[in-house]
Design an enzyme around this catalytic site. Sequence first.
Site, PDB file in Angstrom:
ATOM      1  N   CYS A 165       0.806  -1.224   0.000  1.00 34.38           N
ATOM      2  CA  CYS A 165       0.000   0.000   0.000  1.00 34.38           C
ATOM      3  C   CYS A 165       0.839   1.274   0.000  1.00 34.38           C
ATOM      4  CB  CYS A 165      -0.947  -0.012   1.196  1.00 34.38           C
ATOM      5  SG  CYS A 165      -1.876  -1.553   1.308  1.00 34.38           S
ATOM      6  N   HIS A 305      -3.061   7.617   6.210  1.00 35.95           N
ATOM      7  CA  HIS A 305      -3.191   6.272   5.637  1.00 35.95           C
ATOM      8  C   HIS A 305      -4.569   5.731   5.997  1.00 35.95           C
ATOM      9  CE1 HIS A 305      -2.045   2.452   4.026  1.00 35.95           C
ATOM     10  NE2 HIS A 305      -2.159   1.833   5.197  1.00 35.95           N
ATOM     11  N   GLU A 316      -1.281   5.165  13.767  1.00 37.08           N
ATOM     12  CA  GLU A 316      -1.035   6.396  13.004  1.00 37.08           C
ATOM     13  C   GLU A 316      -1.334   7.634  13.842  1.00 37.08           C
ATOM     14  OE1 GLU A 316      -1.741   8.297   8.558  1.00 37.08           O
ATOM     15  OE2 GLU A 316      -3.011   6.625   9.216  1.00 37.08           O
ATOM     16  N   LYS A 337     -10.006   7.390   2.491  1.00 37.58           N
ATOM     17  CA  LYS A 337     -10.384   5.990   2.292  1.00 37.58           C
ATOM     18  C   LYS A 337     -11.786   5.715   2.818  1.00 37.58           C
ATOM     19  CE  LYS A 337      -5.739   3.917   2.263  1.00 37.58           C
ATOM     20  NZ  LYS A 337      -4.873   5.100   2.487  1.00 37.58           N
ATOM     21  N   HIS A 342      -9.917   1.307   0.211  1.00 34.50           N
ATOM     22  CA  HIS A 342      -8.457   1.201   0.187  1.00 34.50           C
ATOM     23  C   HIS A 342      -8.015   0.780  -1.207  1.00 34.50           C
ATOM     24  CE1 HIS A 342      -4.428   0.860   1.209  1.00 34.50           C
ATOM     25  NE2 HIS A 342      -4.467   0.026   2.239  1.00 34.50           N
ATOM     26  N   PHE A 401       1.802  -3.450   3.972  1.00 36.48           N
ATOM     27  CA  PHE A 401       2.180  -4.750   4.525  1.00 36.48           C
ATOM     28  C   PHE A 401       3.663  -4.995   4.241  1.00 36.48           C
ATOM     29  CE2 PHE A 401      -2.254  -6.998   4.230  1.00 36.48           C
ATOM     30  CZ  PHE A 401      -2.697  -6.220   5.283  1.00 36.48           C
TER      31      PHE A 401
END
Length: 415
Positions: A165, A305, A316, A337, A342, A401
């Site tokens: 991502c 994010h 975050e 998002k 996402h 990830f």
Amino acid sequence: MSERRIVITGLGAITPLGLDVSTTWTNLVAGKSGASLITAWDASKYDCRFACQVQDFEPRKHFFNEKDARRADRFTQLAMASAKEAVRHSGIDPERVQLDRVGVLVGSGIGGLKSLGDQDEILLHKGPNRVSPFMIPMMISNMAAGLISMEFGFAGPNFAVVTACATSNNCIGEAWRLIRDDEADVILAGGSEAACVPLGMSGFAAMRALSTRNDAPEKASRPFDRDRDGFVMGEGAGVVIVEELEHAKARGANILAELTGYGLTADAYHMTSPAPGGAGAVKAMQHSLKRARLPIDKIDYINAHGTSTPVGNVAETEAIKAVFGEHAKKLPVSSTKSMTGHLLGAAGAVELIFCIKAIEHNLLPPTINLDNADPACDLDYVPNQAREARVDAALSNSFGFGGHNATLLVQRFVG
């Protein structure tokens, strides 16, 4: 020689909110959700039966002929369409630039998952001799960058970052670095993803990463909300034109913003979970601020994010507070998002575009579905409605990830 300044001169995007940047932005600031039940295939037996899908997209409009479109996976089709919009928006004429000084860095977190799944079905039911000779070119993650370069004849630096991502933030950041180091004058940079397919949906569902709010898909992506239960899969693409300032001025380009900071780190912690306190995210944001030579109180907005996962949102939030201290209490942060879902490898590029549009319009996109604030997420997330505010500098966070963290910093251009 003074350091080369790098600017953004063109934007292109295809998202669940629209087939271009303008439509996407209009729906974004209106707080519209792009989530809906999956209709392209039978998802009735799946734990998660919805996604943020690109609607009414016609690939052949963006290729020389229908055969070329058929030989490209959906992620490449979306990337090509976004690249063409960005080139049109920038006014770049391939016949009036030095082609080996124009590059393409467009990546994908997963690549051609639809092609892989389709061809695996053919292998299982019809045998190896029926597998398409185009399977490999269709599924590999570098093919979007390759085909875009072929379409325009751009022969400069060309590759695809794959950092889940964080992919398109890394692509844009590496474009910034290459232009800064005089390896190119212009680079088309961004990412694309099209993983809302059976294999992708079942894989993420098996990890328990996806929301299962099947009765109300439009309410499912709820970053920083107490009742969040996972992210919503999305698909789309974003491409920006990254260009050296003097090159842009010489051709009379419309300069949209200046790209001044890029930070990248690794958590070195876990395959899918962020480091405690968002330690890697802290360093990525700090590196981008240091590179831009910008004090923390000059940041006006963060596009988070913010995937709507229980652990990620808290990490975050803690990272932002660690970086910005007292300024964090009055620093608007939103997760778009909540509306786009996402977009995985495309997320960073699309969200940087939102930062640039926020600077252009002095308008902060909201975080929708933020109805019951999580006590552990205690910042200003611009809940539910867009807000007018002066934006001169914005950060965009993307974390992938594997522990990949990438932060971009973009500022209002001052000549």
